[in-house]
Scaffold this motif. Structure first.
Motif: not given
Lengths: 313, 313
Positions: B3-16, B46-48
């Protein structure tokens, strides 16, 4: 004054946004034509100066969603959001230095629940009424007869939902739904019954209502429990949201464990009983226009107690 | 998952985008940290795809007004407006190919009007009651006495507004106002009376209410006429909105030409008379929690007619 196609007007060689006056000393701009953000910023700044000069108060800018590229410009100019609907965003600014008296956004969602009692009573109670004629008129509180006897033969229109919290507990419940913007409470109640069960009804009255808060994105809600008379009896349930629908004997509805332990649902049972006993008066709808005669609507009140003829024109 | 500070999470190398599940099979994204529009566009796409894969339904994105630079990106990705408050905009998208079942935005504004009758009756009527003892109990419709006699000695709390349509016609009217989001109807009625006139009151009941449509930016409105009992009598009018306030003899209120020709205002007079005659029952508030016990609120009903003790726990 020269008016251009894109909603810009030119006044003494300064281009301004085309605006209409509202009733409260403010102006409303309804943007329709595309514009580049930079051009919008320029004309907005000039317009704001002009309106301030004129002593205007609130400034409203309605941006359709296809002009989303202008939202950031308006916010940078000091505007904030007032409300939004799927196809537009309304921004607002308050020019005076006094506290703003801008009207608030819509604050409540409105729901309805429909009590539809089937008065095709069974032979048992019809016989009972013959034997104990006072059953039909005595109230449930004063009588020595157990309340359960009043249920006999009456059926309540109930549904089981396909999803949500009520599905999870397997509750048979009255049809409920949300009142659309612009829809009368009475029409919404009839519509929901028709949609969920296929039953045609006539709206009679509002028996009770409840206000609560923080129900949905922080908004408040009003829920109206309505009484309707069935005009048809063959159930055709809706496929998408309704698992099952039936005319359920009222005593079975009341005996459901979740109804037994939930005060709001016990009120529903008591309201049914009170209507069967003809001992309860709710609020009935009367068509009226608004004070300045421009908007039709319904006034709901206890018209057993009030002499409406005194109010006729 | 990182989990990054700006509300982005990285799941299996894809940022969501970081999202929480809602109760209806959808997800809610509450953006808080600034992000460049291009970066937002990439992570949103990517999230969608990810949510579609997961079988999610509604996607909600809440953008605080300081992230206005991301609104256009979301709309270009297919999102539309759901609702807005001064400090944020809620956007929504529906992933399934079926018709969307997203809950509607708040649809109604709620107003209150307060009938506050001063029961410090004048000697005249007290004498009258002695002479004609049935005055106090007979209803206005059945009686041979002219209605006007019932007015005698009763005073109604009224105000004249400083601006708006009522000011223009010089009408003396009951205190009215808007119910705030999250505010009980009963509290709003007491607050408006206190604000406009300085009078302390106790809330008694709702006598009637009216639903109308297209009152304000297309929204619907509900207006509740409430009965309150005064607890103080010295008027201190509000400076900003109120021109004047007084305890006005009810017959003077009723005799105003605009009241005489306006059905809704005649109802107000009739409701006052019916309360003075003790011949009218409105809806009284009873505290209840919601069906699932999580939200307090008030149920309003005709508790003269209903045996509430049957519903107690």
């Amino acid at each position: 004054m020269q008016v251009f196609e894109n909603g810009v007007v030119e006044l003494e060689h300064v281009k301004l946004l085309e605006a209409t006056n509202d009733e409260h000393g403010g102006v409303i701009v309804e943007m329709e034509e595309p514009m580049a953000p930079q051009a919008f910023a320029t004309v907005l700044t000039a317009s704001m100066l002009h309106w301030k000069h004129q002593g205007k108060r609130g400034v409203w800018i309605k941006l359709p969603i296809n002009l989303v590229n202008l939202v950031e410009t308006a916010v940078k100019a000091g505007f904030w959001y007032h409300h939004a609907e799927p196809n537009y965003l309304m921004l607002v600014y308050w020019i005076p230095e006094t506290a703003n008296t801008l009207p608030a956004n819509a604050s409540h969602r409105v729901g309805v629940g429909a009590i539809v009692l089937n008065d095709k009573r069974e032979v048992l109670l019809l016989v009972g009424v013959e034997i104990f004629p006072d059953w039909g008129v005595s109230s449930s509180h004063g009588s020595a007869l157990p309340s359960a006897l009043y249920f006999l033969g009456w059926k309540l229109l109930v549904v089981r939902e396909k999803s949500g919290k009520f599905q999870a507990i397997g509750l048979w419940k009255i049809p409920t739904g949300i009142v659309d913007e612009g829809e009368d409470i009475s029409k919404a109640a009839m519509r929901e019954v028709k949609e969920e069960t296929g039953i045609d009804t006539e709206f009679l009255e509002i028996l009770a209502f409840r206000q609560s808060h923080k129900s949905f994105f922080g908004k408040s809600s009003l829920f109206f429990t309505c009484m309707l008379r069935p005009l048809s009896f063959d159930i055709q349930k809706q496929e998408q949201e309704i698992e099952a629908a039936q005319w359920m004997p009222l005593e079975e509805y009341a005996a459901q464990p979740f109804v037994q332990k939930t005060r709001l649902l016990k009120y529903t049972t008591e309201l049914c009983l009170a209507k069967i006993n003809k001992s309860y008066t709710g609020f009935l709808p009367h068509p009226t226009t608004s004070i300045f005669g421009n908007r039709p609507g319904y006034l709901y009140l206890n018209s057993r107690d009030l002499n409406l003829s005194n109010c006729d024109d």
